[in-house]
Scaffold this active site. Structure first.
Site, short mmCIF file in Angstrom:
data_model
loop_
_atom_site.label_atom_id
_atom_site.label_comp_id
_atom_site.label_asym_id
_atom_site.label_seq_id
_atom_site.Cartn_x
_atom_site.Cartn_y
_atom_site.Cartn_z
CG HIS A 2 -1.82 1.13 1.39
ND1 HIS A 2 -2.18 1.65 2.61
CD2 HIS A 2 -2.44 1.90 0.46
CE1 HIS A 2 -2.97 2.67 2.43
NE2 HIS A 2 -3.15 2.84 1.14
CG ASN B 98 -5.94 4.67 4.71
OD1 ASN B 98 -5.33 5.73 4.78
ND2 ASN B 98 -6.06 3.97 3.60
P1 NAD Z 1 -7.12 5.79 -10.76
O1 NAD Z 1 -8.57 5.82 -11.09
O2 NAD Z 1 -6.32 7.05 -10.89
O3 NAD Z 1 -6.40 4.70 -11.66
C1 NAD Z 1 -6.89 3.42 -11.89
C2 NAD Z 1 -6.39 2.98 -13.27
O4 NAD Z 1 -6.67 1.62 -13.44
C3 NAD Z 1 -7.03 3.73 -14.41
O5 NAD Z 1 -6.03 4.24 -15.27
C4 NAD Z 1 -7.86 2.67 -15.12
O6 NAD Z 1 -7.94 2.87 -16.51
C5 NAD Z 1 -7.09 1.43 -14.78
N1 NAD Z 1 -7.87 0.22 -14.87
C6 NAD Z 1 -9.11 0.01 -14.41
N2 NAD Z 1 -9.51 -1.25 -14.67
C7 NAD Z 1 -8.46 -1.86 -15.30
C8 NAD Z 1 -8.24 -3.15 -15.83
N3 NAD Z 1 -9.18 -4.08 -15.75
N4 NAD Z 1 -7.06 -3.42 -16.41
C9 NAD Z 1 -6.12 -2.47 -16.49
N5 NAD Z 1 -6.27 -1.22 -16.02
C10 NAD Z 1 -7.43 -0.92 -15.43
O7 NAD Z 1 -7.02 5.21 -9.29
P2 NAD Z 1 -5.83 5.36 -8.23
O8 NAD Z 1 -6.11 6.50 -7.37
O9 NAD Z 1 -4.54 5.26 -8.94
O10 NAD Z 1 -6.06 4.06 -7.34
C11 NAD Z 1 -5.69 2.78 -7.77
C12 NAD Z 1 -5.69 1.83 -6.58
O11 NAD Z 1 -4.80 2.34 -5.58
C13 NAD Z 1 -7.03 1.67 -5.88
O12 NAD Z 1 -7.14 0.36 -5.41
C14 NAD Z 1 -6.94 2.64 -4.71
O13 NAD Z 1 -7.77 2.27 -3.64
C15 NAD Z 1 -5.49 2.49 -4.35
N6 NAD Z 1 -4.90 3.62 -3.61
C16 NAD Z 1 -5.21 4.90 -3.93
C17 NAD Z 1 -4.64 5.94 -3.24
C18 NAD Z 1 -4.97 7.36 -3.58
O14 NAD Z 1 -4.63 8.26 -2.81
N7 NAD Z 1 -5.57 7.62 -4.74
C19 NAD Z 1 -3.74 5.65 -2.21
C20 NAD Z 1 -3.40 4.35 -1.91
C21 NAD Z 1 -3.99 3.34 -2.63
#
Ligand code: NAD
Length: 727
Positions: A460, A510
């Site tokens: 994470h 978190n």
């Molecule tokens: P985001 O929406 O910016 O990015 C997700 C990406 O995944 C998108 O580019 C999308 O096109 C792609 N995607 C979706 N389905 C897909 C598939 N089947 N195959 C390939 N690509 C696919 O989201 P994010 O903020 O980068 O978050 C991603 C993960 O990280 C989530 O699980 C989120 O909970 C976790 N996370 C987010 C944060 C934050 O602050 N945003 C922090 C820690 C963890």
């Protein structure tokens, strides 16, 4: 002991070489200081010696004081610390005066510091007492006084000398912010005197020693008519500096960092008196800071334990798991950041998204960050090409062949994640470790989609990935040791700090940060002035108030998490009062910073202006709790969650709890972390605070059984769990 050795050449130049056996970096110990003192005496007394070069046998000069020395000094109490520091002052003063006649200032022997590389802390304070500092032109070297970063300040004359050398204003970034410079920048700032080609270092040092005149040996502050650059406190210009510095330091530290205040006092009081008296004053303030529990807690968490975790304190003993080829699935905000930090660390990356343009956009994130580096002259055009050359942006899962680690960062949706897991596992070899970057979904549940759950783990990251140094590694119920070792070796390669926790709702960080935000919002609902909530948080050392924090992470994310938590907890869900405010904010379209509208108002350019006045109309000011009550609510909301995480075995090491809290969400760094804070106030006092909060605000402040038991027994967390792992 051979930390320092001396050799005198045919021209009468004595070279004292610092080279601590069995250590890659020199650190100063009390015994070594005594040895150095003896060698200096010997050289000064030897008629055949014309001058002295102090240098290092290693590629760097020194990393600073051995922090165990500081712990030993502290154990002896105030007088022992003061006496120990004064002994160091005497040795350094002896070097500075170099045997010269006190009246005529003639007849001293020139002493030069020749720095091959990094020189930090005492590694710069010692050179500052020499007559000249020459450094090798080594762009990787870092020169400076970083003590303030771990809750102390330069206490071996560095404070007094630097202020007298540069003036209070120019010395401020080095002393108050611990700013480090490469040799050229250090020379430009006046920290050191000369930069020469590395191969010419010792020859130039010798040349200087042999050519030095009596006047070259007199420090400005030992010369007649010395005036502090920029003015002493009662000089009109100096007055402005000192008044400004006080306000600036208080503004930045909110008065919770004892070292910053003590440093300023040492500088101010020292500036009014002769040099030797100033050193005594510095020693007094240094003693006072060392005795403050905040400094030992900060050193322990931010230095000793952080480093221990980075070196793999909790790594299972499994063969090297260095990552050769990394797959990243999902090239959004997180995936793009993970690809960047990995490629920067020299790892080959395959960055996959559902559509090619999304994958390309993810890779462009690296290009943007590298361009910024080029603008700041930290990155070369070649380096940019090299790093980008390591990232393959594609939609083709077949490209994952040969990956030994895959990190999934797709949408936070268990169904999407399960599909991705199956697709990845079909493309990679049987040895590959699979990690999810989920922030809320239990790892053990996600692992059900895997055919190799023992190779399934949570890694994470925090946002923004390139800036946030904590990485939380989550061990699912079936996760095996090799997966943990792989994750730790990956985090080590990308030079971040890992903590390893067991699987539970919201893991560790978190889990603690959400109650902090909720407590802030709950107070809004109660009619507490939002400014009081925010300022109370800052005055206790939180970098962001809860309302600013929720604006930064976005209101809609808060709403999403609240809905998911409610669905999972059903009737036991305790945060209805929070949701009333949060959902109302969302209804007003105030989604936070990204929408230029949240608990705060923002201007058109996105600059935060002040708390939004619409909040007062909906939640009029009716409650006026005292500052301490607001602070206790905000701190206890986080700290009790940390204790519960330990009690439930989610956390297995309080060092991880403390380091993770500071690096992960900025928990009051002055305290050393939630467990250190509890040790500072004591378990009994903590329980007392909890009881008062329960009576006024409800059972969420109930002290966990572990804390009650510790209060009864008079235990401290570090006393009980510090030496070995907690579980
Ligand atoms: P985001 O929406 O910016 O990015 C997700 C990406 O995944 C998108 O580019 C999308 O096109 C792609 N995607 C979706 N389905 C897909 C598939 N089947 N195959 C390939 N690509 C696919 O989201 P994010 O903020 O980068 O978050 C991603 C993960 O990280 C989530 O699980 C989120 O909970 C976790 N996370 C987010 C944060 C934050 O602050 N945003 C922090 C820690 C963890």
């Amino acid at each position: 002991m051979t930390d320092f050795t001396m050799a005198v050449d045919a021209d009468g130049v004595a070279t004292i070489t610092w080279d601590v056996a069995a250590k890659s970096m020199n650190v100063m110990s009390t015994a070594a200081f005594g040895l150095l003192s003896g060698l200096v005496d010997q050289a000064l007394a030897d008629a055949a010696v014309k001058g002295i070069i102090i240098t290092s046998g290693k590629k760097d000069f020194a990393g600073g004081m051995d922090l165990n020395v500081i712990a030993e000094m502290r154990a002896g109490g105030a007088q022992a610390i003061f006496d120990g520091v004064m002994t160091m002052h005497k040795v350094l003063r002896k070097i500075e005066l170099a045997g010269m006649d006190p009246k005529t200032k003639k007849g001293g022997k020139p002493i030069v510091a020749a720095l091959p590389g990094t020189a930090l802390g005492i590694g710069l304070e010692l050179p500052l007492s020499c007559h000249r500092i020459i450094a090798a032109d080594n762009p990787k070297a870092k020169i400076g006084l970083p003590e303030i970063m771990v809750g102390i300040f330069p206490g071996a004359g560095g404070t007094t000398r630097l202020v007298r050398k540069l003036g209070a204003m120019m010395a401020a970034p080095f002393l108050l912010e611990g700013k480090l410079s490469d040799p050229k920048a250090a020379k430009a700032a006046g920290l050191i005197d000369e930069v020469v080609a590395p191969e010419a270092l010792l020859a130039r040092a010798k040349e200087w020693v042999l050519g030095a005149k009596d006047t070259d040996l007199i420090k400005p502050w030992d010369d007649k008519g010395y005036k502090m650059p920029g003015g002493a406190p009662y000089h009109p210009a100096g007055f402005m500096t000192f008044v400004g510095a006080n306000a600036m330091v208080l503004g930045k530290t909110m008065g919770v960092y004892p070292a910053a205040k003590a440093l300023l006092s040492a500088v101010y009081e020292g500036a009014l008196v002769p040099f030797d008296v100033a050193l005594r004053i510095e020693a007094r303030w240094f003693t006072s800071v060392l005795l403050n529990p905040s400094s030992s807690a900060m050193i322990r968490s931010l230095f000793i334990n952080k480093e221990a975790l980075e070196k793999g304190a909790n790594r299972p003993s499994v063969a090297d798991q260095s990552v050769k080829k990394l797959g990243v699935i999902g090239a959004g905000m997180m995936g793009a950041g993970i690809a960047y930090v990995a490629a920067l660390a020299g790892i080959e990356v395959v960055l996959i998204d559902a559509a090619q343009d999304s994958a390309d956009r993810g890779k462009a994130h690296s290009a943007d960050l590298l361009d910024k580096g080029i603008q700041r002259r930290k990155v070369t055009v070649e380096k940019k090409a090299e790093v980008l050359g390591r990232i393959l942006a594609t939609t083709d899962y077949a490209a994952l062949k040969g990956c030994d680690l895959v990190v999934e960062a797709v949408f936070e949706d268990p169904k999407v994640k399960a599909e991705v897991t199956a697709k990845v596992e079909a493309a990679v070899g049987a040895e590959c470790i699979y990690a999810s970057n989920t922030s809320t979904l239990p790892i053990s549940a996600l692992a059900k989609a895997s055919v190799r759950p023992e190779q399934f783990i949570g890694i994470h990251f925090f946002s923004p990935v390139d800036k946030m140094n904590l990485v939380e590694i989550i061990r699912g119920k079936q996760t095996g040791d090799r997966a943990v070792a792989k994750a730790l070796d990956f985090v080590r390669a990308i030079r971040k700090t890992p903590i390893v926790v067991n699987d539970a709702r919201f893991f560790y960080a978190n889990r603690c940060i959400i109650p902090y935000i909720n407590e802030g919002i709950r107070m809004v609902a109660e009619g507490v002035e939002p400014a009081l909530i925010e300022n109370a948080a800052k005055l206790v050392g939180m970098p962001l108030g809860p309302l600013q924090l929720v604006d930064e992470t976005s209101i809609d994310l808060g709403v999403k998490i609240a809905k998911a938590t409610k669905a999972a907890m059903g009737d036991a869900y305790p945060d209805g009062a929070v949701d009333a405010v949060l959902f109302w904010m969302a209804d007003q379209g105030r989604m936070g910073k990204k929408a230029n509208a949240g608990f705060y108002a923002y201007d058109a350019a996105g600059k935060r202006e002040g708390l939004w006045d619409g909040l007062a109309a909906e939640y009029p000011h009716v409650a006026d709790p005292d500052l301490a009550t607001v602070q206790h609510r905000l701190l206890m909301a986080q700290v009790l969650e940390a204790v519960r995480a330990l009690q439930e075995g989610v956390l297995t090491d309080i060092r991880e709890g403390d380091v993770g809290a500071i690096l992960g969400w900025g928990f009051a760094p002055w305290s050393g972390g939630p467990f250190s804070w509890l040790d500072i106030i004591g378990a009994a006092r903590a329980v007392e605070i909890c009881e008062k909060l329960v009576a006024e605000f409800g059972p969420r402040f109930e002290a966990p059984a572990l804390l009650r038991e510790m209060a009864t027994k008079g235990d401290s967390f570090y006393g009980r769990f510090g030496a070995q792992k907690a579980a």
